[in-house]
Scaffold this active site. Structure first.
Site, mmCIF file in Angstrom:
data_model
loop_
_atom_site.group_PDB
_atom_site.id
_atom_site.type_symbol
_atom_site.label_atom_id
_atom_site.label_comp_id
_atom_site.label_asym_id
_atom_site.label_seq_id
_atom_site.Cartn_x
_atom_site.Cartn_y
_atom_site.Cartn_z
ATOM 1 N N SER A 134 -12.849 -1.369 -7.176
ATOM 2 C CA SER A 134 -13.562 -0.747 -6.062
ATOM 3 C C SER A 134 -13.466 0.769 -6.156
ATOM 4 C CB SER A 134 -12.910 -1.229 -4.760
ATOM 5 O OG SER A 134 -13.298 -0.407 -3.703
ATOM 6 N N TYR A 160 -5.352 -2.728 1.119
ATOM 7 C CA TYR A 160 -6.415 -3.336 0.301
ATOM 8 C C TYR A 160 -6.681 -2.478 -0.941
ATOM 9 C CZ TYR A 160 -11.092 -4.212 -1.435
ATOM 10 O OH TYR A 160 -12.149 -4.430 -2.279
ATOM 11 N N LYS A 164 -6.080 -3.047 -5.273
ATOM 12 C CA LYS A 164 -7.033 -2.855 -6.387
ATOM 13 C C LYS A 164 -6.441 -1.910 -7.427
ATOM 14 C CE LYS A 164 -10.207 -5.534 -4.998
ATOM 15 N NZ LYS A 164 -10.519 -6.746 -5.732
HETATM 16 N N1 LIG Z 1 -18.172 -6.363 -0.763
HETATM 17 C C1 LIG Z 1 -17.669 -5.142 -0.932
HETATM 18 O O1 LIG Z 1 -17.971 -4.221 -0.164
HETATM 19 C C2 LIG Z 1 -16.752 -4.859 -2.110
HETATM 20 C C3 LIG Z 1 -16.598 -3.543 -2.551
HETATM 21 C C4 LIG Z 1 -15.730 -3.285 -3.621
HETATM 22 C C5 LIG Z 1 -15.035 -4.336 -4.232
HETATM 23 N N2 LIG Z 1 -15.200 -5.599 -3.755
HETATM 24 C C6 LIG Z 1 -14.422 -6.691 -4.382
HETATM 25 O O2 LIG Z 1 -15.327 -7.649 -4.883
HETATM 26 C C7 LIG Z 1 -14.765 -8.947 -4.811
HETATM 27 C C8 LIG Z 1 -15.726 -9.881 -4.102
HETATM 28 O O3 LIG Z 1 -16.006 -9.354 -2.825
HETATM 29 P P1 LIG Z 1 -16.978 -10.076 -1.809
HETATM 30 O O4 LIG Z 1 -17.606 -9.036 -0.982
HETATM 31 O O5 LIG Z 1 -17.810 -11.059 -2.522
HETATM 32 O O6 LIG Z 1 -15.888 -10.824 -0.904
HETATM 33 P P2 LIG Z 1 -15.904 -12.313 -0.368
HETATM 34 O O7 LIG Z 1 -14.779 -12.423 0.607
HETATM 35 O O8 LIG Z 1 -17.252 -12.708 0.068
HETATM 36 O O9 LIG Z 1 -15.542 -13.137 -1.697
HETATM 37 C C9 LIG Z 1 -14.231 -13.289 -2.159
HETATM 38 C C10 LIG Z 1 -13.989 -14.772 -2.403
HETATM 39 O O10 LIG Z 1 -12.666 -14.954 -2.888
HETATM 40 C C11 LIG Z 1 -12.116 -16.104 -2.278
HETATM 41 N N3 LIG Z 1 -10.654 -15.966 -2.321
HETATM 42 C C12 LIG Z 1 -9.874 -15.049 -1.705
HETATM 43 N N4 LIG Z 1 -8.579 -15.258 -2.008
HETATM 44 C C13 LIG Z 1 -8.535 -16.325 -2.851
HETATM 45 C C14 LIG Z 1 -7.488 -17.031 -3.510
HETATM 46 N N5 LIG Z 1 -6.200 -16.688 -3.360
HETATM 47 N N6 LIG Z 1 -7.807 -18.068 -4.303
HETATM 48 C C15 LIG Z 1 -9.114 -18.446 -4.473
HETATM 49 N N7 LIG Z 1 -10.133 -17.820 -3.866
HETATM 50 C C16 LIG Z 1 -9.852 -16.774 -3.066
HETATM 51 C C17 LIG Z 1 -12.717 -16.127 -0.888
HETATM 52 O O11 LIG Z 1 -12.735 -17.420 -0.306
HETATM 53 C C18 LIG Z 1 -14.116 -15.609 -1.119
HETATM 54 O O12 LIG Z 1 -15.049 -16.653 -1.337
HETATM 55 C C19 LIG Z 1 -13.424 -8.784 -4.096
HETATM 56 O O13 LIG Z 1 -12.407 -8.694 -5.075
HETATM 57 C C20 LIG Z 1 -13.579 -7.462 -3.387
HETATM 58 O O14 LIG Z 1 -12.345 -6.838 -3.176
HETATM 59 C C21 LIG Z 1 -16.058 -5.893 -2.727
#
Ligand SMILES: NC(=O)c1ccc[n+]([C@@H]2O[C@H](COP(=O)([O-])OP(=O)(O)OC[C@H]3O[C@@H](n4cnc5c(N)ncnc54)[C@H](O)[C@@H]3O)[C@@H](O)[C@H]2O)c1
Length: 350
Positions: A134, A160, A164
């Site tokens: 991120s 958070y 990362k």
């Molecule tokens: N959406 C954003 O704004 C954003 C920005 C930067 C980085 N990210 C990163 O991108 C990735 C995906 O983000 P997203 O927006 O799709 O989030 P999201 O919450 O929609 O998806 C994450 C998924 O991981 C699953 N999960 C969490 N912990 C788990 C575990 N211990 N075992 C198995 N599954 C698990 C959740 O059920 C969920 O379906 C994350 O790592 C997030 O930190 C997201």
């Protein structure tokens, strides 16, 4: 060439869009997700609703295992079932505010989950990884646009973001110690939008943490107005400016990262920013969304939020040069696609 790709967190927002692109590109996809932040499969179904719809969009099938990365043995079992070529690791808890309230839950899930994954991958000899990182690793930007050489880990203000940063460090150390590892860190800026079909999209639990899902819920009538946190920043209209990227462009970024990681000259750990390089203010986003949905979006100017900065924008030159990747979807499409998803699914997947 079709690969076997294991996607952790593939039932989530970014994951579901990424799986669509992987299936379309001819890869075999194995998703593991514990559905802590995704709608679970309804009775009689094997797949969570997001993944049912992914199959419908792509016209292809995928494999799904409901498990937590904290359950090491369950992970071992999945790796013994498939000949995995590369892992895309998205599974994480991601709510910044919640991470301040529950740091241990965030460190345990995001760091222990990642350690388990890396250990199991080492044991079974799968040493190619693409990690969802991120822009938060840049902390308060020292210069803009932030490129991949920008210092990381300085001024990261919440647990958070720390998870990362720490995961990136673990991966860098691992690829120094064992030269067989090939790791791509994808530093996302602000993913927004939805697949153009309107079948999948972001389905936040409770009050949305991010601007666009919040605006979208105001537009559909689930919330009264948008709170704009500060209009006295040093930006053209005084509101915060961020680099928003359409989630389908982001998903394609993962697909091209797979090609990169299989190039014979790829070595060690490499980071790439995925954004557009363009800044959009909160008020610009509200206006654009209002045009896309044909409704007035009410908003209130309130005080600044602690830890927010005026502007964060990416330099995406490295991804363009080395991955041959560039975001092509603009602000209008981000809003139009979000609105299509929201209006077709007023209550998300439930
Ligand atoms: N959406 C954003 O704004 C954003 C920005 C930067 C980085 N990210 C990163 O991108 C990735 C995906 O983000 P997203 O927006 O799709 O989030 P999201 O919450 O929609 O998806 C994450 C998924 O991981 C699953 N999960 C969490 N912990 C788990 C575990 N211990 N075992 C198995 N599954 C698990 C959740 O059920 C969920 O379906 C994350 O790592 C997030 O930190 C997201």
């Amino acid at each position: 060439m079709g690969r076997v790709v294991l996607v952790t967190g593939g039932a989530g927002y970014v994951g579901s869009h990424t799986v669509v692109e992987l299936l379309k590109a001819g890869h075999t996809v194995v998703v593991v997700d514990n559905c802590v932040n995704a709608a679970k499969a309804t009775e009689g179904n094997v797949l969570p609703p997001a993944l049912e719809r992914v199959q419908k969009i792509a016209g292809k099938t995928l494999h799904f295992h409901e498990l937590s990365l904290l359950n090491r043995q369950a992970l071992v079992n999945v790796f013994s079932k498939y000949k995995v070529d590369v892992v895309i690791h998205l599974a994480a808890l991601k709510a910044v505010g919640e991470s301040v309230e529950k740091p241990l839950a965030y460190y345990a899930n995001n760091i222990t989950g990642t350690l388990n994954l890396l250990e199991v991958m080492s044991e079974v000899g799968v040493k190619r990884l693409i990690f969802s990182s991120s822009a938060t690793v840049y902390g308060v930007p020292q210069y803009l646009p932030a490129d991949e050489k920008h210092p990381t880990g300085v001024g990261v203000t919440n647990p958070y973001g720390q998870t990362k940063y720490v995961c990136e460090q673990i991966m860098k150390d691992l690829s120094i110690a064992d030269k067989e590892w090939r790791i791509v860190l994808l530093r996302y800026f602000n993913p927004v939008g939805s697949h153009e079909s309107g079948l999948i999209g972001e389905d936040p639990n409770g009050i949305p943490n991010n601007l666009v899902p919040y605006i979208s819920q105001v537009a559909i009538g689930r919330r009264p107005h948008v709170n704009v946190f500060g209009n006295d920043y040093n930006t053209p209209d005084g509101t915060g400016v961020r680099d928003y990227i359409h989630v389908v462009d982001l998903a394609i970024g993962h697909e091209v990262a797979i090609d990169k990681i299989f190039q014979s000259d790829f070595a060690g750990t490499k980071a790439y920013n995925l954004g557009t390089g363009k800044g959009i203010s909160v008020l610009e986003m509200i206006t654009a969304f209002s045009e896309a949905c044909g409704k007035e979006i009410s908003y209130k100017i309130v005080g600044r939020r602690e830890g927010d900065v005026a502007t964060v924008v990416a330099s995406c030159a490295l991804a363009e040069k080395e991955l041959n990747w560039k975001a092509t979807r603009g602000l209008h499409q981000m809003c139009e696609d979000t609105w299509r998803w929201q209006s077709m699914n007023p209550n998300g997947f439930s």
